[in-house]
Scaffold this active site. Structure first.
Site, PDB file in Angstrom:
ATOM      1  CB  CYS A 171      -0.960  -0.015   1.177  1.00 55.87           C
ATOM      2  SG  CYS A 171      -1.966  -1.513   1.201  1.00 55.87           S
ATOM      3  CG  HIS A 214      -6.542   2.094   0.334  1.00 51.47           C
ATOM      4  ND1 HIS A 214      -5.384   2.603  -0.199  1.00 51.47           N
ATOM      5  CD2 HIS A 214      -6.147   1.044   1.113  1.00 51.47           C
ATOM      6  CE1 HIS A 214      -4.348   1.892   0.236  1.00 51.47           C
ATOM      7  NE2 HIS A 214      -4.778   0.938   1.016  1.00 51.47           N
TER       8      HIS A 214
END
Lengths: 417, 417
Positions: free
Chosen positions: B103, B364
């Site tokens: 991420c 996200h």
């Protein structure tokens, strides 16, 4: 006045897979008792080995770059910067990350290290690793097709990449009248060199020209696409290998600090990356993207192809090596077969190419390959190649690492000091 | 005397997925007629949009870096440097490659651009993109688990990452006596901010404290692990989004060449990456790896946390935002809940955090997130945030982008000029 970058040394694991005596498959005596190393294990094995070979302690490393193509698919593991840091507690919180450019991932890691040195780093660890033998050949071929334009190109053949290069082989052979017999010398050379290399995937497998030159039960064609299937045999292909290679790139200041003599290192005189659109290539008979990188690298290093004494090139298929001779300027367009017929790129030739066996003989653990290229040039320059050591120490070397159907290419020029 | 790096501007696509009005799912009126953009389409959409916003022509770009975590899995597509080059013929043969750190991939792309400028580049394109809605939530959770130590951690829960952070929530809440009601303010803030942001995944979804503070049919717990399941509700989670963000990083020379005034750009005063072993973390109640990056970034920029006027932090789960307040020095260890209770991190607070909605509200799309962080700080500094524009123009900003269970972290400090 950019900071210069140098290779300090490094290490390979053996590259293994089908036909390698240490590879654990169901016919192996250790099957069920032992398993082949995992991707994480390869990283934990190669990092200390490479640091020791380079003479650098883990705590001295500034940054680390990991090259890998498809860990998420073959090993259910991404986030490989963090996996690499697990190799040594002294690496904790250092900047480590992963780069990817298909089969050119290793070259991109090398480039990133050179850029890091230019940007101020002193010691950068470059690690390439891939594990592919967790899956069968057909599933693996599907995974590797993610280096192509998957939606548009996957369907060309169940073995997408072999077929994309069979397409090039057909186009090239027809354009320039190269016979199957002539092309076969690429693979024969690769196996002969690999047979002298203890780390090579094909170190115990023999291939003579008789077998390489024509399809047979022992060297079959395997594509399904009717237009291209006759243009690629098993012997034309690089290996589905597991393995890792790593090396350390250093600044001039680091050499002084470590007390390293110039004759123990190799200068990276140029390292150039070119990337072209996945919707390609425009020409099937030339590696134009790689040529763009090569032209820039020669200009940056201030040398021309005649100066090169040793080369590591990306023979993912035998045709690719032929076309790389031209992209790198060893031969004019359409003339590369001359080099094969003259033996010029054999280990005792004028411009030895892939002395350790290349992707066809040494093997092709995808993310490791570009790192291996650089280390092989270093090892030839420093007399570390044992049975396949060149008689004459090379002064200039080159490597060409390509990704996909020549969509990414890293060309690096090395100067022996 | 290192070369400085500046953000010139960039663009986001809308971040979309479940609950977003434009997301095509089987209940959408266009279902069957139209599909959501693919990963390749996101790259081809965002690149021209970002170049236009930054005022830079494609041919002027020196290099490009693509951030993506799991294109091979969700979209059968890797080799994303080459896919990005397809966005504009003028990019052909320029050096483009992909970076990955779970991420934190977007932060690594930003860092790589800063390093490229230090190494001599003038204009670097930074692109982050991810598509995740091609798969269902359970399959997606398995893919995302490749950011953890898959073999060791996958089995903690079918939803591996939510569970790893529920484990942190339990440890933190027990160690520092933070109630579920207090933690809920993170999500309430995120949705409130997102409701003012036209690009936010949750722009039309409301969340009040009443619903956020306790599990219910409309806000259920969903983990299977009995030890941790009560420590995470749906409202605590970031979104499974598709989307892309891109921006241009420039050298001082490029600013002059383009005739760009100082007040139209933002300086990247520090960009620091820390990576810790995948076998971790050592502490569940602090983000030690991120703190290492933050400490270095503050030292490099020569400021302390009191100077920061705006922050973008990686609220992959609500507990992560709380712990990031401490890792970034906004609160002492164990004291972050004070900021929530005081409203200090709300859009009208002392130190506004995630003004566009963060990962919970804005969304996200994994590889895009770290790029979005940088662009959001830039947009707040340049008054481009419309309905969620801060009343007072920030002088200093920070972003913290983490990968996995705080195994990789990029902390960046920005100075408004």
């Amino acid at each position: 006045m950019q900071r210069k970058a140098f290779v300090l040394g490094g290490a390979h694991t053996p590259y293994i897979g089908k036909f390698h005596p240490d590879f654990i498959w169901k016919g192996h005596p250790d099957f069920g008792k032992r398993d082949n190393p995992s991707l994480g294990e390869y990283l934990r094995i190669i990092i200390p080995k490479a640091l020791a070979a380079a003479g650098v302690e883990a705590r001295a490393i500034d940054k680390g770059i990991v090259a890998n193509f498809a860990g998420e698919l073959f090993s259910n593991q991404g986030h490989l910067g963090s996996v690499a840091v697990a190799a040594d507690p002294a690496l904790d919180t250092k900047p480590f990350w992963r780069v990817e450019g298909a089969c050119a991932s290793g070259g991109i890691a090398l480039l990133s290290a050179v850029e890091a040195v230019k940007a101020g780093a002193d010691l950068v660890l470059v690690v390439g690793a891939e594990v592919q033998n967790t899956k069968n050949a057909k599933e693996g071929a599907d995974y590797l097709a993610r280096a192509a334009d998957y939606d548009a190109q996957r369907s060309i053949d169940p073995f997408t990449f072999p077929c994309l290069f069979a397409r090039r082989a057909k186009a090239y052979r027809e354009a320039y009248g190269m016979s199957e017999e002539t092309l076969a010398w690429v693979a024969v050379k690769a196996y002969a060199n690999a047979n002298k290399n203890p780390n090579a995937h094909m170190r115990t497998v023999k291939l003579d020209h008789e077998r390489a030159k024509v399809a047979s039960d022992k060297n079959p064609v395997f594509l399904s696409n009717p237009e291209y299937k006759d243009y690629l045999k098993v012997s034309d292909c690089s290996q589905v290998s597991d393995g890792a290679s790593a090396l350390v790139v250093a600044s001039e200041e680091a050499l002084e600090r470590l007390g390293r003599s110039r004759d123990s290192v190799v200068e990276i005189a140029a390292c150039e990356l070119a990337t072209s659109s996945i919707v390609g290539p425009k020409s099937l008979v030339s590696l134009d993207n790689c040529k763009a990188a090569a032209d820039r690298a020669y200009a940056r290093a201030g040398v021309n192809p005649d100066a090169i004494d040793v080369a590591e090139v990306h023979d993912c298929f035998s045709i690719t090596e032929v076309m790389l001779y031209e992209a790198l300027g060893f031969a004019a367009q359409g003339q590369a077969q001359r080099l094969l017929l003259d033996g010029a790129t054999q280990i005792d030739g004028r411009i030895p190419v892939n002395t350790g066996g290349g992707l066809i003989g040494f093997g092709h653990p995808v993310g490791a390959t570009g790192v291996k290229h650089a280390l092989e040039v270093f090892r030839q320059m420093k007399g570390q190649c044992g049975d396949y050591q060149l008689a004459k120490t090379p002064q200039w070397g080159i490597s060409a690492n390509i990704g996909g159907d020549d969509r990414t290419a890293v060309v690096t020029i090395y100067r022996n000091l």
